[in-house]
Design a protein around this motif. Structure first.
Motif, PDB file in Angstrom:
ATOM      1  N   LEU A 127     -50.549  26.461  17.346  1.00  0.00           N
ATOM      2  CA  LEU A 127     -51.753  26.402  16.513  1.00  0.00           C
ATOM      3  C   LEU A 127     -52.839  25.514  17.119  1.00  0.00           C
ATOM      4  O   LEU A 127     -53.984  25.951  17.258  1.00  0.00           O
ATOM      5  N   PRO A 128     -52.499  24.277  17.513  1.00  0.00           N
ATOM      6  CA  PRO A 128     -53.518  23.472  18.195  1.00  0.00           C
ATOM      7  C   PRO A 128     -54.029  24.136  19.463  1.00  0.00           C
ATOM      8  O   PRO A 128     -55.223  24.023  19.778  1.00  0.00           O
ATOM      9  N   LEU A 131     -56.650  26.535  18.563  1.00  0.00           N
ATOM     10  CA  LEU A 131     -57.896  25.841  18.204  1.00  0.00           C
ATOM     11  C   LEU A 131     -58.591  25.315  19.449  1.00  0.00           C
ATOM     12  O   LEU A 131     -59.811  25.428  19.592  1.00  0.00           O
ATOM     13  N   SER A 134     -60.528  27.827  21.275  1.00  0.00           N
ATOM     14  CA  SER A 134     -61.753  28.363  20.690  1.00  0.00           C
ATOM     15  C   SER A 134     -62.924  27.391  20.791  1.00  0.00           C
ATOM     16  O   SER A 134     -63.979  27.665  20.237  1.00  0.00           O
ATOM     17  N   PRO A 138     -65.391  23.868  16.978  1.00  0.00           N
ATOM     18  CA  PRO A 138     -64.401  24.120  15.921  1.00  0.00           C
ATOM     19  C   PRO A 138     -63.482  22.921  15.696  1.00  0.00           C
ATOM     20  O   PRO A 138     -63.133  22.622  14.559  1.00  0.00           O
ATOM     21  N   ARG A 141     -65.383  20.510  13.631  1.00  0.00           N
ATOM     22  CA  ARG A 141     -65.524  20.979  12.251  1.00  0.00           C
ATOM     23  C   ARG A 141     -64.206  20.833  11.501  1.00  0.00           C
ATOM     24  O   ARG A 141     -64.177  20.388  10.360  1.00  0.00           O
ATOM     25  N   ALA A 142     -63.124  21.235  12.174  1.00  0.00           N
ATOM     26  CA  ALA A 142     -61.822  21.123  11.527  1.00  0.00           C
ATOM     27  C   ALA A 142     -61.529  19.663  11.215  1.00  0.00           C
ATOM     28  O   ALA A 142     -60.949  19.341  10.184  1.00  0.00           O
ATOM     29  N   ARG A 144     -63.573  17.394  10.391  1.00  0.00           N
ATOM     30  CA  ARG A 144     -64.285  16.992   9.187  1.00  0.00           C
ATOM     31  C   ARG A 144     -63.513  17.416   7.943  1.00  0.00           C
ATOM     32  O   ARG A 144     -63.402  16.666   6.979  1.00  0.00           O
ATOM     33  N   ALA A 145     -62.992  18.635   7.981  1.00  0.00           N
ATOM     34  CA  ALA A 145     -62.250  19.113   6.815  1.00  0.00           C
ATOM     35  C   ALA A 145     -60.934  18.357   6.660  1.00  0.00           C
ATOM     36  O   ALA A 145     -60.507  18.050   5.555  1.00  0.00           O
ATOM     37  N   LEU A 146     -60.306  18.061   7.796  1.00  0.00           N
ATOM     38  CA  LEU A 146     -59.004  17.402   7.726  1.00  0.00           C
ATOM     39  C   LEU A 146     -59.118  15.947   7.299  1.00  0.00           C
ATOM     40  O   LEU A 146     -58.209  15.395   6.707  1.00  0.00           O
ATOM     41  N   THR A 149     -58.626  15.814   3.667  1.00  0.00           N
ATOM     42  CA  THR A 149     -57.275  16.090   3.180  1.00  0.00           C
ATOM     43  C   THR A 149     -56.270  15.079   3.720  1.00  0.00           C
ATOM     44  O   THR A 149     -55.590  14.405   2.950  1.00  0.00           O
ATOM     45  N   LEU A 277     -48.802  15.388   9.802  1.00  0.00           N
ATOM     46  CA  LEU A 277     -48.762  16.659  10.538  1.00  0.00           C
ATOM     47  C   LEU A 277     -50.178  17.206  10.734  1.00  0.00           C
ATOM     48  O   LEU A 277     -50.529  17.654  11.835  1.00  0.00           O
ATOM     49  N   LEU A 278     -50.978  17.125   9.676  1.00  0.00           N
ATOM     50  CA  LEU A 278     -52.354  17.613   9.798  1.00  0.00           C
ATOM     51  C   LEU A 278     -53.095  16.857  10.901  1.00  0.00           C
ATOM     52  O   LEU A 278     -53.756  17.454  11.744  1.00  0.00           O
ATOM     53  N   LEU A 281     -51.741  17.855  14.392  1.00  0.00           N
ATOM     54  CA  LEU A 281     -52.166  19.167  14.885  1.00  0.00           C
ATOM     55  C   LEU A 281     -53.563  19.077  15.487  1.00  0.00           C
ATOM     56  O   LEU A 281     -53.832  19.625  16.547  1.00  0.00           O
ATOM     57  N   LEU A 282     -54.431  18.324  14.812  1.00  0.00           N
ATOM     58  CA  LEU A 282     -55.787  18.221  15.338  1.00  0.00           C
ATOM     59  C   LEU A 282     -55.818  17.434  16.634  1.00  0.00           C
ATOM     60  O   LEU A 282     -56.501  17.790  17.592  1.00  0.00           O
TER      61      LEU A 282
END
Lengths: 364, 367, 455
Positions: A127-128, A131, A134, A138, A141-142, A144-146, A149, A277-278, A281-282
């Motif tokens: 998964l990373p 990302l 891409s 991204p 941006r991810a 910021r969302a993470l 959370t 984990l979140l 991953l980032l």
């Protein structure tokens, strides 16, 4: 199309997530074992070192004028030398990815999923990698969302773990110091403090962006410091120094020990590991991207996607073939040189070359 | 373009095939109805080699609500706790899940031999949750596990409710969790105080005192009244507590504690000042006139007596249950922490109580 | 009338190019509604009127019977309508298809266009998919002209620009792009114009289909990239915020773009009610989204893998309710989720009178029976019901559909690795969203409602 550019907040987010991913796992036990004196002194020493290194990088970035750091170095001293100079950084990065991946899966295997096979869990790197392939925006941006959370969850966990702590247990607050300089765990813990290297290597920096980098870095280092202090002092203030020293993952054990009537979940370790984990991953995506940047910066013709894929496979197999946890710990300790090189030596050399070249240009 | 597309399709198909494979092997999946969720564990030392481990498992059934209070007890002998858990599996059709255990009960013999070897599995393996309560059982373990709980299975056997402040827990019961025990074992400047329970005919068990530990070995027991002083010093007395005296019953409603420590020539001097606010709940009618001053004086005397006996007991054993030693951490070299129990024996501990009678309830006290 | 005649006589009559009349007859052979009849003669030439009877209204043409006593011939007396133009064969064909009548001489190669268009449309009604209790209560209908009018009526400024184009090779559907010149992001506008011009499609029926065609990357189509709305007030407020609206003939739904993730969570009502209430409602929706995504997955995780995360009492209750259920938690959950999706699907497709029966039978009877038959646990029925309800809280229909899909992914994640599996899928979703962009605007732009083409 308008080019979206990295903001100060983005850089802060990435640094915060880096701290969230690294500071809670192996680091606390390493730091607590490195000294018998006050714990905050080694932390402060590393924070200062990190600050210095970050400023060094910040200075370097100001010289780039919108270039990326790797092509810049390549132009400065020629590609073969640049490769040699960057090789330790590259090795360090690959090693860092492997260590983070493997130590997290090992921890999950120890706590939550004892029978799930390791290769399957290591497979989470796909998964990373996707990302990373891409692009960098991204990732920002991810992040910021993470931040909302993952770091939000971690902060809540920190708040609920404050009851049942006692200041006295974390003592001594003053007293014998300096013993940590001779302890290898002190140096091994450096990995927490170098998140900025990845961001510095990836994005192209104009002057304005380099200034943003500086600001984001200040905020990031302050956050890292706060998080590290919490992660180290909360277990010690609950369990006492002696028990914390005996634990491999003090924060994880602390999460197990939280009990409040109004918290609907019982086993907060699972929540803590989920939030971590979140972050992880980032951070893995960030590191894979950094590796890709270095490689494609030197060999410009290589397609980035393939570099990421190759790195991913490499890391996956190395992580698979590390037999024991001990090896991991030893590796973290032995790779200190690579980290110190990336933090101080590499930017200093580049700066030095830059100045020499400028002086030459000036004198001619 | 077309061959590339085919590659993509192939990739998609193989990816979904992978998904299928993985979903067929949900490795750690074990449905909740196939587990026996242990409510409490009892560890009983029988002889030098063997120990016996008891498990009390609440029985779940959806058919009728009346059966909710039934429980199932399994026990097994083994060399270690893990061994016993393993052996008890031989008897059971469902998997034994100790991850939600609420209470770990140990018998007196394990306490005398030393608790540490019996509890290490919980920390290392993370099988029993660290916030499970621990208590010592004085006497036979069997009735606690085999008898039906008259109060109801859910309220009783988890034992946690018995100690929890939101349920039946009053400060004197001194709720002790697994991690506290482990951390105080390892901490030389702080000793353990573990509640001691005894089989009771009416409810399942009752508390008879709190045991203090020298290292991980049982060193003695303080009474429930002495526990009150302990709760006052450690500021765990969040709730109200009733104190019985000769002329009146009072309710302790508020307290504040200050501990001043200093080290003089290697001798710790500890001054404990406790502010207590009380309110009157009951006054004996047959003892003549009672004034506020009488009540305060008597309470002061009583508190001093309890404090003295608490100090005497623990100093004799060298067990610093309050954790005064933690305050000396900054004043000693970390290598000297191990000497604390001896220092504690010689420590000078002074108590001073400031008592305020906040109110006399809803009835005047005649002056 | 005389001007018309004069124009008619000026029609080109070159021999080489072929005669319009005959060619039209060939093109529209086997079309029963194609009518071509002689309306009179002018000198030696006979004048013909051709049209598709289904698309035109005759009320604009007035005929009279000829005064000539020998032959009783009808003659065009009067025409009321918009100015007429001259057109060759190709244009005539297209014009005929959109309800224009062609007036031509028997052997002319071009014809005159008479606009007799008669449009089939319904009146303005209140919106079906985006109902609000307070606020404007009319919606677009299927007519582009009416819809454009509705937009114009709401934004009375010359800054509101529009751009017309024809989409679809066969349907030749007229479309109009609206934007506010002062706030729009011109890069985005150029990009959208480019996409629409280069789009190759035989026919377009709806803006939803148009959106699908505009989104060229195959892997990136899971989430909707534009808002479909039938509310003129929403379109105009979005236009003022710098977005671009595409209106298409034949559909009441306007396409508003670029749209980012959070746009789909705002109801038009939000700006009409008290801000505190709207914040509360927004958080309610956010909570509903989380519940909808995670609830079934959490059930799977907490009853099969991470049992110790629950309180012991809850685990015991779950165990009690699952007593005797033969299937693993994962399959039990997926079974129920599919069942409830069947019920939802049946409810939406059926007429109102029947759909309530279906919900009744499906929800109450089936739910009760399935518990008694011990096929699923009653805890799961509660969870599935809550999931279904929270799905209806989703404002945007497109997003609601995606949510219905996504929860299965989360269930699979939970079935494999419990809580960590759920979090992994969540990360995958966030990563996926962060790689998306809606016509140049990153999909995860900000969590605040204020956003649009221009920053």
């Amino acid at each position: 199309m308008k080019q979206e550019s990295l903001s100060t907040y983005d850089i802060f987010c990435i640094h915060a997530l880096y701290a969230g991913a690294c500071a809670g796992l192996i680091y606390p036990s390493m730091l607590i074992n490195s000294t018998i004196g006050p714990l905050w002194i080694p932390i402060a020493v590393w924070a200062t070192a990190s600050l210095l290194s970050g400023m060094l990088y910040g200075r370097l970035l100001l010289k780039l004028n919108g270039q990326e750091i790797v092509p810049f170095v390549g132009k400065l001293i020629g590609k073969p030398f640049a490769f040699l100079l960057l090789l330790p950084v590259l090795v360090f990065m690959c090693a860092a990815i492997t260590v983070i991946l493997r130590s997290f899966t090992e921890l999950v295997s120890m706590t939550l999923l004892p029978t799930t096979p390791m290769p399957f869990m290591n497979g989470m790197i796909i998964l990373p990698a996707a990302l990373a392939a891409s692009g960098f925006m991204p990732i920002a941006r991810a992040s910021r969302a993470l931040l909302l959370t993952a770091i939000g969850t971690i902060l809540v966990l920190i708040i609920v773990s404050f009851p049942s702590t006692e200041w006295d247990l974390a003592g001594p607050w003053r007293g014998p110091t300096g013993d940590f300089f001779t302890h290898r765990d002190f140096y091994a813990g450096s990995f927490v403090w170098m998140g900025f290297i990845f961001t510095a290597i990836i994005a192209p920096y104009s002057n304005q962006q380099a200034k943003r980098f500086q600001k984001g870095f200040w905020a990031g280092i302050a956050f890292t410091l706060a998080l590290v202090l919490c992660f180290i002092y909360i277990p010690t203030m609950t369990f006492g120094r002696e028990m914390t020293e005996a634990l491999s993952f003090p924060v994880v054990s602390k999460m197990d020990a939280i009990y409040e009537y109004w918290i609907i979940f019982e086993n907060l370790t699972a929540i803590f590991l989920s939030a971590t984990l979140l972050c992880i991953l980032l951070v893995l995506a960030l590191q894979l991207k950094a590796v890709e940047r270095i490689v494609t910066g030197i060999w410009t013709k290589l397609p980035g996607v393939w570099v990421v894929a190759a790195t991913m496979l490499l890391v996956f197999f190395i992580a698979l073939f590390i037999p024991e946890w001990r090896n991991m710990e030893r590796f973290i300790i032995n790779s200190v040189f690579l980290r110190l090189y990336s933090m101080f030596l590499f930017p200093s050399i580049v700066m030095l070359c830059y100045f020499i070249k400028q002086r030459k240009a000036g004198s001619v | 373009m077309r061959p590339f597309r085919r590659v993509r399709q192939l990739a998609a198909i193989s990816l979904s095939a992978c998904m299928l494979v993985t979903s067929s092997g949900c490795w750690d999946s074990r449905d909740v109805d196939n587990r026996m969720l242990v409510g409490s564990i009892g560890i009983e030392d029988i002889d030098d080699e063997n120990l016996k481990v008891w498990f009390r498992v609440p029985i779940t059934s959806s058919t009728s609500s009346n059966d909710k209070d039934s429980s199932f007890t399994a026990s097994a002998r083994g060399v270690t706790v893990m061994d016993a858990i393993n052996r008890v599996q031989y008897k059971l059709s469902k998997s034994l899940d100790v991850s939600s255990t609420r209470a770990v009960l140990m018998n007196m013999k394990t306490a005398r031999v030393g608790l540490l070897p019996y509890l290490e599995f919980a920390i290392r393996d993370r099988s029993v949750p660290l916030d499970a309560v621990v208590a010592i059982i004085d006497g036979d373990m069997a009735p606690l596990f085999t008898r039906k709980n008259p109060i109801g299975e859910l309220s009783g056997i988890y034992t946690k409710l018995y100690f929890e402040p939101y349920a039946g827990g009053i400060p004197r019961k001194n709720k002790t969790t697994l991690w506290e025990i482990y951390s105080k074992f390892l901490n030389p400047t702080h000793a353990n105080l573990v509640p001691v329970l005894k089989d009771d005919k009416e409810s399942l068990f009752t508390q008879i005192g709190n045991a203090y530990f020298n290292g991980d070995k049982y060193a003695g027991m303080i009474t429930m009244d002495e526990s009150l002083i302990y709760e006052m010093i450690t500021e765990r007395l969040a709730d109200t507590e009733i104190m019985l005296m000769s002329r009146s019953d009072i309710k302790v409603v508020h307290k504040k504690t200050k501990v001043h420590t200093k080290l003089e020539n290697g001798k710790p001097i500890i001054n404990v000042v406790i502010w207590v606010a009380i309110s009157l709940t009951d006054k004996s009618q047959n003892k003549g006139v009672t004034t506020e001053e009488d009540i305060k004086r008597e309470l002061d005397g009583e508190l001093h007596r309890l404090a003295r006996s608490l100090t005497k007991k623990t100093q004799k054993a060298g067990t610093d249950i309050v954790g005064f030693g933690n305050r000396f951490r900054g004043r000693m070299h970390p290598n000297d922490y191990d000497k604390w129990p001896d220092m504690y024996r010689n420590a000078e501990i002074n108590y001073k109580f400031h008592i305020r009678l906040r109110n006399s309830g809803l009835e005047f006290l005649e002056q | 009338m005389s001007r018309l005649l004069a124009q008619l006589h000026r029609l080109r009559t070159e021999q080489g190019t072929g005669m319009l009349m005959e060619q039209l007859n060939v093109l529209f052979s086997d079309s029963s509604d194609y009518i071509a009849f002689k309306i009179g003669g002018s000198g030696e030439d006979e004048v013909f009127l051709c049209y598709l009877s289904t698309l035109t209204s005759h009320q604009q043409l007035h005929f009279t019977l000829s005064a000539d006593e020998n032959s009783l011939k009808s003659q065009l007396l009067e025409y009321e309508g918009t100015p007429i133009g001259e057109a060759d064969l190709e244009e005539c064909e297209q014009a005929l298809c959109s309800g224009v009548a062609i007036l031509c001489m028997k052997n002319s190669s071009t014809g005159l266009l008479l606009d007799l268009q008669q449009v089939q449309q319904r009146g303005l009604e209140s919106p079906y998919t985006e109902t609000v209790l307070q606020g404007p209560l009319y919606a677009f209908n299927e007519n582009l002209e009416v819809n454009s009018g509705l937009v114009r009526q709401r934004i009375r400024t010359s800054q509101l620009k529009s751009y017309s184009m024809i989409l679809g090779k066969n349907t030749r559907t007229p479309a109009r792009i609206y934007y506010c010149n002062d706030v729009v992001d011109h890069d985005c506008l150029a990009k959208i114009k480019g996409i629409l011009t280069n789009m190759k499609a035989d026919g377009i029926q709806d803006t939803g289909e148009l959106l699908r065609l505009m989104d060229t990357k195959r892997w990136m189509r899971l989430f909707p990239k534009a808002i479909l709305t039938e509310r003129p007030d929403r379109v105009s407020s979005d236009l003022l915020r710098g977005k671009i609206a595409i209106l298409l003939d034949g559909t009441p739904f306007a396409l508003v773009l670029p749209a980012v993730y959070t746009d789909f969570w705002h109801s038009p009502e939000d700006s009409f009610v008290n801000p505190y209430v709207s914040v509360f409602q927004n958080s309610l929706r956010f909570l509903a989204m989380l519940m909808n995504l995670f609830l079934p997955a959490l059930y799977v995780a907490l009853t099969s893998i991470n049992v110790d995360v629950n309180r012991l009492e809850i685990s015991l209750a779950a165990a009690a309710s699952r007593e005797g259920v033969p299937y693993p938690v994962f399959f039990e959950t997926v079974l129920m989720l599919i069942l409830i999706d069947f019920i939802t699907e049946a409810g939406t497709r059926l007429p109102k009178a029947i759909s309530s029966t279906v919900t009744m039978v499906g929800g109450v009877v089936l739910g009760q029976a399935i518990i008694q038959a011990n096929i699923v646990s009653n805890l799961l029925v509660i969870i599935v019901a809550a999931t279904a309800i929270t799905n209806f809280i989703v404002i945007d229909y497109q997003m609601g559909l995606i949510q219905r899909l996504l929860k299965y992914f989360f269930c699979v994640g939970a079935g494999i690795a419990g809580l960590l599996g759920i979090v992994y899928i969540l990360a995958a979703m966030i990563f996926y969203l962060s790689t998306l962009d809606s016509f140049g605007t990153p999909y995860l732009t900000t969590l605040m409602p204020q956003k649009g083409g221009k920053k």
